[in-house]
Design a protein around this motif. Structure first.
Motif, PDB file in Angstrom:
ATOM      1  N   GLN A 161     -51.095   0.003  65.285  1.00 26.55           N
ATOM      2  CA  GLN A 161     -50.543   0.518  64.040  1.00 26.55           C
ATOM      3  C   GLN A 161     -51.186   1.840  63.662  1.00 26.55           C
ATOM      4  O   GLN A 161     -50.516   2.764  63.188  1.00 26.55           O
ATOM      5  CB  GLN A 161     -50.753  -0.507  62.912  1.00 26.55           C
ATOM      6  CG  GLN A 161     -50.099  -0.109  61.589  1.00 26.55           C
ATOM      7  CD  GLN A 161     -48.599   0.017  61.691  1.00 26.55           C
ATOM      8  OE1 GLN A 161     -47.929  -0.865  62.208  1.00 26.55           O
ATOM      9  NE2 GLN A 161     -48.048   1.124  61.205  1.00 26.55           N
ATOM     10  N   LEU A 162     -52.508   1.970  63.915  1.00 25.16           N
ATOM     11  CA  LEU A 162     -53.215   3.212  63.620  1.00 25.16           C
ATOM     12  C   LEU A 162     -52.658   4.346  64.467  1.00 25.16           C
ATOM     13  O   LEU A 162     -52.441   5.461  63.961  1.00 25.16           O
ATOM     14  CB  LEU A 162     -54.713   3.035  63.884  1.00 25.16           C
ATOM     15  CG  LEU A 162     -55.591   4.277  63.680  1.00 25.16           C
ATOM     16  CD1 LEU A 162     -55.545   4.739  62.230  1.00 25.16           C
ATOM     17  CD2 LEU A 162     -57.035   3.989  64.097  1.00 25.16           C
ATOM     18  N   GLU A 163     -52.414   4.078  65.745  1.00 23.14           N
ATOM     19  CA  GLU A 163     -51.857   5.106  66.626  1.00 23.14           C
ATOM     20  C   GLU A 163     -50.488   5.559  66.127  1.00 23.14           C
ATOM     21  O   GLU A 163     -50.192   6.767  66.088  1.00 23.14           O
ATOM     22  CB  GLU A 163     -51.749   4.576  68.050  1.00 23.14           C
ATOM     23  CG  GLU A 163     -51.179   5.596  69.031  1.00 23.14           C
ATOM     24  CD  GLU A 163     -50.988   5.027  70.419  1.00 23.14           C
ATOM     25  OE1 GLU A 163     -50.877   5.821  71.376  1.00 23.14           O
ATOM     26  OE2 GLU A 163     -50.936   3.798  70.558  1.00 23.14           O
ATOM     27  N   LEU A 185     -63.317   7.254  65.527  1.00 20.63           N
ATOM     28  CA  LEU A 185     -63.016   5.831  65.370  1.00 20.63           C
ATOM     29  C   LEU A 185     -64.268   5.046  65.743  1.00 20.63           C
ATOM     30  O   LEU A 185     -64.824   5.228  66.825  1.00 20.63           O
ATOM     31  CB  LEU A 185     -61.859   5.420  66.280  1.00 20.63           C
ATOM     32  CG  LEU A 185     -61.647   3.916  66.479  1.00 20.63           C
ATOM     33  CD1 LEU A 185     -61.202   3.264  65.177  1.00 20.63           C
ATOM     34  CD2 LEU A 185     -60.625   3.654  67.578  1.00 20.63           C
ATOM     35  N   ASP A 189     -49.295   5.378  63.036  1.00 18.84           N
ATOM     36  CA  ASP A 189     -49.445   6.110  61.771  1.00 18.84           C
ATOM     37  C   ASP A 189     -49.956   7.525  62.019  1.00 18.84           C
ATOM     38  O   ASP A 189     -49.483   8.491  61.406  1.00 18.84           O
ATOM     39  CB  ASP A 189     -50.409   5.370  60.835  1.00 18.84           C
ATOM     40  CG  ASP A 189     -49.839   4.058  60.333  1.00 18.84           C
ATOM     41  OD1 ASP A 189     -48.608   3.867  60.448  1.00 18.84           O
ATOM     42  OD2 ASP A 189     -50.627   3.211  59.859  1.00 18.84           O
ATOM     43  N   LEU A 190     -50.942   7.644  62.921  1.00 21.32           N
ATOM     44  CA  LEU A 190     -51.532   8.960  63.180  1.00 21.32           C
ATOM     45  C   LEU A 190     -50.520   9.907  63.811  1.00 21.32           C
ATOM     46  O   LEU A 190     -50.485  11.098  63.479  1.00 21.32           O
ATOM     47  CB  LEU A 190     -52.753   8.830  64.086  1.00 21.32           C
ATOM     48  CG  LEU A 190     -53.988   8.192  63.452  1.00 21.32           C
ATOM     49  CD1 LEU A 190     -55.121   8.090  64.468  1.00 21.32           C
ATOM     50  CD2 LEU A 190     -54.449   8.986  62.241  1.00 21.32           C
ATOM     51  N   HIS A 227     -61.336  -1.193  58.004  1.00 19.71           N
ATOM     52  CA  HIS A 227     -60.459  -2.342  58.202  1.00 19.71           C
ATOM     53  C   HIS A 227     -61.258  -3.442  58.887  1.00 19.71           C
ATOM     54  O   HIS A 227     -61.939  -3.199  59.877  1.00 19.71           O
ATOM     55  CB  HIS A 227     -59.256  -1.955  59.072  1.00 19.71           C
ATOM     56  CG  HIS A 227     -58.111  -2.914  58.977  1.00 19.71           C
ATOM     57  ND1 HIS A 227     -58.188  -4.232  59.384  1.00 19.71           N
ATOM     58  CD2 HIS A 227     -56.845  -2.763  58.494  1.00 19.71           C
ATOM     59  CE1 HIS A 227     -57.044  -4.828  59.177  1.00 19.71           C
ATOM     60  NE2 HIS A 227     -56.204  -3.965  58.634  1.00 19.71           N
ATOM     61  N   VAL A 236     -54.256  -3.643  65.003  1.00 17.40           N
ATOM     62  CA  VAL A 236     -54.687  -2.573  64.095  1.00 17.40           C
ATOM     63  C   VAL A 236     -54.669  -1.224  64.807  1.00 17.40           C
ATOM     64  O   VAL A 236     -54.206  -0.214  64.255  1.00 17.40           O
ATOM     65  CB  VAL A 236     -56.088  -2.871  63.530  1.00 17.40           C
ATOM     66  CG1 VAL A 236     -56.631  -1.660  62.771  1.00 17.40           C
ATOM     67  CG2 VAL A 236     -56.049  -4.089  62.613  1.00 17.40           C
ATOM     68  N   ALA A 284     -62.018   6.344  60.920  1.00 18.15           N
ATOM     69  CA  ALA A 284     -61.480   4.977  60.940  1.00 18.15           C
ATOM     70  C   ALA A 284     -62.610   4.056  61.381  1.00 18.15           C
ATOM     71  O   ALA A 284     -63.197   4.242  62.446  1.00 18.15           O
ATOM     72  CB  ALA A 284     -60.306   4.879  61.898  1.00 18.15           C
TER      73      ALA A 284
END
Length: 239
Positions: free
Chosen positions: A197-199, A216, A201-202, A183, A194, A140
């Motif tokens: 949201q990434l956390e 990251l 989704d993961l 991103h 961001v 990421a």
């Protein structure tokens, strides 16, 4: 971290009155509390008819922030943590890997600091390419200054897979490029959104066993923090 409004159901003290008080001081989320002068905020609360309840709300938000932090560890606990078998991610730079005893480690923060044009972004781009090419997982990449270059990524990926046949090499490069998720973010609040949201989704993807993101990269964190602190700041990158 969440908007204050979303906390009201779980923490009734953070009610509409408290939210309006905070909004009058440009505080709309837990992140805003971190950046605000809390002594000044408490002083303003003292001047309100509902001062005691407002101060209780401030204390509650501070407790929420404290609970989000990892607990303090003593030296022995830190030593035991460092000796655990953690995944090591090679940066692709032999000298740097040697200095870091193998490379970057999952679950740890590595900060890269240097003057402008000293090669920090190139280091991040090559590290991203190296992790992606060697199938260590997805990367990421948060780009805060339009410095992400897919052409450079492809170039580094091509160098890493130099020994492969042309057709195989192209497949390796394509797979590596599709494993780097970029991103663009241009302020610290967007970065928080961001990352949150990434956390989310993961966590859901890991539950399904889909894929992992061992690295990251934020290029660069200083460009987001400096405007908040009111200075130009030095250049830095946090892989």
């Amino acid at each position: 971290m969440a908007p204050l409004k979303s906390l009201e159901l779980e923490y009734p003290i953070i009610d509409v009155n408290f939210q309006n008080f905070c909004a009058s001081h440009a505080i709309f989320s837990v992140e805003d509390f971190v950046l605000h002068d809390l002594y000044q905020l408490a002083a303003f609360a003292e001047q309100q008819p509902t001062s005691e309840r407002l101060k209780e709300g401030i204390t509650q938000v501070l407790n929420i922030i404290d609970n989000l932090h990892q607990p303090w560890l003593n030296g022995l606990e830190l030593l035991e943590d460092s000796l655990q078998n953690k995944q090591v991610l090679s940066t692709g730079f032999e000298g740097v890997d040697l200095l870091l005893q193998g490379g970057l480690r999952e679950g740890q923060l590595t900060e890269l600091v240097g003057p402008s044009s000293s090669g920090k972004t190139q280091f991040c781009l090559q590290t991203a390419a190296n992790v992606a090419v060697k199938n260590m997982g997805y990367v990421a990449y948060l780009d805060t200054g339009n410095s992400f270059s897919p052409q450079r990524i492809a170039h580094f990926a091509g160098q890493i897979s130099e020994s492969a046949f042309n057709q195989t090499k192209q497949k390796i490069i394509q797979k590596a490029m599709s494993s780097i998720l970029c991103h663009s973010v241009f302020d610290i609040f967007s970065m928080f959104d961001v990352l949150r949201q990434l956390e989310f989704d993961l966590r859901s993807q890991m539950d399904r066993g889909e894929y992992r993101v061992p690295l990251l990269i934020v290029d660069s964190i200083s460009s987001l923090i400096s405007p908040v602190l009111g200075g130009s700041g030095s250049q830095g990158i946090d892989p």
